[in-house]
Design a protein around this motif. Sequence first.
Motif, short mmCIF file in Angstrom:
data_model
loop_
_atom_site.label_atom_id
_atom_site.label_comp_id
_atom_site.label_asym_id
_atom_site.label_seq_id
_atom_site.Cartn_x
_atom_site.Cartn_y
_atom_site.Cartn_z
N LEU A 29 0.80 -1.22 0.00
CA LEU A 29 0.00 0.00 0.00
C LEU A 29 0.83 1.27 0.00
CD1 LEU A 29 -2.90 -0.98 2.42
CD2 LEU A 29 -2.74 -1.25 -0.06
N LYS A 30 2.04 1.21 0.47
CA LYS A 30 2.89 2.40 0.55
C LYS A 30 3.02 3.08 -0.80
CE LYS A 30 7.65 3.81 1.54
NZ LYS A 30 8.97 3.37 2.07
N ASP A 31 3.32 2.31 -1.83
CA ASP A 31 3.57 2.90 -3.16
C ASP A 31 2.30 3.49 -3.77
OD1 ASP A 31 6.21 2.21 -2.98
OD2 ASP A 31 6.02 0.38 -4.15
N ILE A 32 1.14 3.06 -3.30
CA ILE A 32 -0.12 3.62 -3.79
C ILE A 32 -0.36 5.00 -3.20
CG2 ILE A 32 -2.63 3.30 -3.77
CD1 ILE A 32 -2.01 0.27 -3.66
N VAL A 33 0.07 5.19 -1.96
CA VAL A 33 -0.25 6.41 -1.22
C VAL A 33 0.80 7.50 -1.41
CG1 VAL A 33 -0.64 7.35 1.09
CG2 VAL A 33 -1.54 5.09 0.48
N VAL A 34 2.08 7.14 -1.39
CA VAL A 34 3.14 8.13 -1.51
C VAL A 34 3.03 8.83 -2.86
CG1 VAL A 34 5.64 8.46 -1.72
CG2 VAL A 34 4.72 6.98 0.07
N GLY A 35 3.09 10.15 -2.82
CA GLY A 35 2.96 10.97 -4.02
C GLY A 35 1.59 11.59 -4.19
N LEU A 36 0.58 11.06 -3.50
CA LEU A 36 -0.75 11.65 -3.56
C LEU A 36 -0.85 12.84 -2.62
CD1 LEU A 36 -2.97 8.43 -3.62
CD2 LEU A 36 -2.21 9.82 -5.55
N SER A 37 -1.87 13.66 -2.82
CA SER A 37 -2.07 14.82 -1.97
C SER A 37 -2.71 14.40 -0.65
CB SER A 37 -2.99 15.84 -2.67
OG SER A 37 -3.40 16.84 -1.75
N PRO A 38 -2.21 14.90 0.48
CA PRO A 38 -2.84 14.58 1.77
C PRO A 38 -4.23 15.20 1.90
CG PRO A 38 -1.14 16.25 2.04
CD PRO A 38 -1.04 15.77 0.63
N PHE A 39 -4.57 16.11 0.98
CA PHE A 39 -5.89 16.70 1.02
C PHE A 39 -6.94 15.83 0.31
CE2 PHE A 39 -3.35 20.88 0.82
CZ PHE A 39 -3.14 20.85 2.20
N ASP A 40 -6.49 14.92 -0.54
CA ASP A 40 -7.39 14.11 -1.35
C ASP A 40 -7.66 12.77 -0.66
OD1 ASP A 40 -7.40 16.15 -3.19
OD2 ASP A 40 -5.93 15.23 -4.50
N ILE A 41 -8.25 12.83 0.52
CA ILE A 41 -8.44 11.62 1.31
C ILE A 41 -9.40 10.66 0.62
CG2 ILE A 41 -9.24 10.71 3.52
CD1 ILE A 41 -8.26 13.28 4.83
N GLY A 42 -10.40 11.19 -0.06
CA GLY A 42 -11.32 10.32 -0.78
C GLY A 42 -10.63 9.53 -1.87
N LYS A 43 -9.73 10.16 -2.60
CA LYS A 43 -9.00 9.45 -3.65
C LYS A 43 -8.09 8.39 -3.05
CE LYS A 43 -5.58 10.00 -7.34
NZ LYS A 43 -6.16 8.87 -8.09
N ILE A 44 -7.41 8.72 -1.95
CA ILE A 44 -6.54 7.74 -1.30
C ILE A 44 -7.35 6.52 -0.87
CG2 ILE A 44 -5.10 7.32 0.74
CD1 ILE A 44 -4.26 10.30 0.55
N SER A 45 -8.52 6.77 -0.27
CA SER A 45 -9.38 5.68 0.18
C SER A 45 -9.83 4.82 -1.00
CB SER A 45 -10.60 6.26 0.92
OG SER A 45 -11.46 5.25 1.35
N ASP A 46 -10.25 5.46 -2.09
CA ASP A 46 -10.73 4.72 -3.25
C ASP A 46 -9.60 3.95 -3.93
OD1 ASP A 46 -13.26 5.64 -2.78
OD2 ASP A 46 -13.24 7.16 -4.36
N ASP A 47 -8.42 4.57 -4.05
CA ASP A 47 -7.29 3.89 -4.70
C ASP A 47 -6.88 2.64 -3.93
OD1 ASP A 47 -7.35 5.84 -6.61
OD2 ASP A 47 -5.38 6.71 -6.14
#
Length: 365
Positions: A65-83
């Motif tokens: 899961l680390k590589d999915i999350v690193v690089g995303l915006s900490p403001f886009d929590i919905g996108k992180i959850s969906d990804d």
Amino acid sequence: MNADERIDELKATAYTIPTSEPESDGTLKWNSTTLVLVEISGMGKKGIGYTYAHSATAHFINEHLKDIVVGLSPFDIGKISDDILVSTRNEGNCGITRMAASAIDGAVWDLKARIFDVPLCSLIGKTRNKIEVYGSGGFTCFPDDVLADRLGGWADYGFSSVKMKIGRKPNHDLKRVRIAHEAIGDEVQLFVDANGAYDAKQALSMAEKFNQYNVTWFEEPVSSDDADGLAFIRDHMPAPIRIAAGEYGYTVDYFLNMLRKGAVDVLQADATRCGGITGFMKTAAIAEAFHIPFSFHCAPALHLHASLCVPNFYIGEYFYDHMRIENIFFEGAPKPVNGYLEADLSQPGLGLIFKYQDAEQYLVS
């Protein structure tokens, strides 16, 4: 996305803490608990989240899961959850995969609030200034005198409700409930939790007997996977006793099915399992739509801020095991006053600071 608005680092570690004494409920026995910590860094700040799960959860986070999350915006929590949800399709969106996602989600929410330098409850939007909690920890392995002392202690500490485990030896449960009632007195409500150890007819028979001892909450009289069984019990339960369940829910569909079946008077959810703060708030909104009170399961330090923002929040669990761990591991772990928890609004995020030196001896992964 601004190039500077990114998550730079994610790390998961696991810590196994022996219980202060052997513990058991209606279906399980254990002598240790594992906390999986997630730390996420970005924009010069660090957020933390956690779950209570097997140490393999930390490995899954770091390796997948680390590589999915690193690089995303900490403001886009919905996108992180969906990804994360999409990426774990083949592993199954329950169990370890969902607990891993939950720990990450909590850490991202904490990070976002710290970036804005506000308490998490202020970021989400409070509906109240404090929440009621019940003292929990009357394990089935306790001798009668220890059970009375533990629950009586919760009552003396100011809790207006306390919870005990039942179901391991059903023939002894009525006696234990009577002892607990005598220890806490008539002014304190008694909650019981069978962890799915009974069948439906057995649960109804026991509830009729419990009713004389001010039992007002019957948690998981049968397995929480048996929504029809819960609904049957709820329909035939003595009026003062509420049926509660939901702590083992991982997905929105699980909770929706439980509510559509009319399975509970109180819906429980656990943010360390149901998708973190994001999943917890979604589940609370579904319960509100069904006019059902909402409650959190365990992990009081993690649930406090989100629960302050839930309009239909009823009561939360101040669980002995997790309370002990959170006080060992975190500065800022909330402490109840007269049965209520309040957030420290002078601290950003969850208001928790991990005590690395104190935790080091328990590190396993």
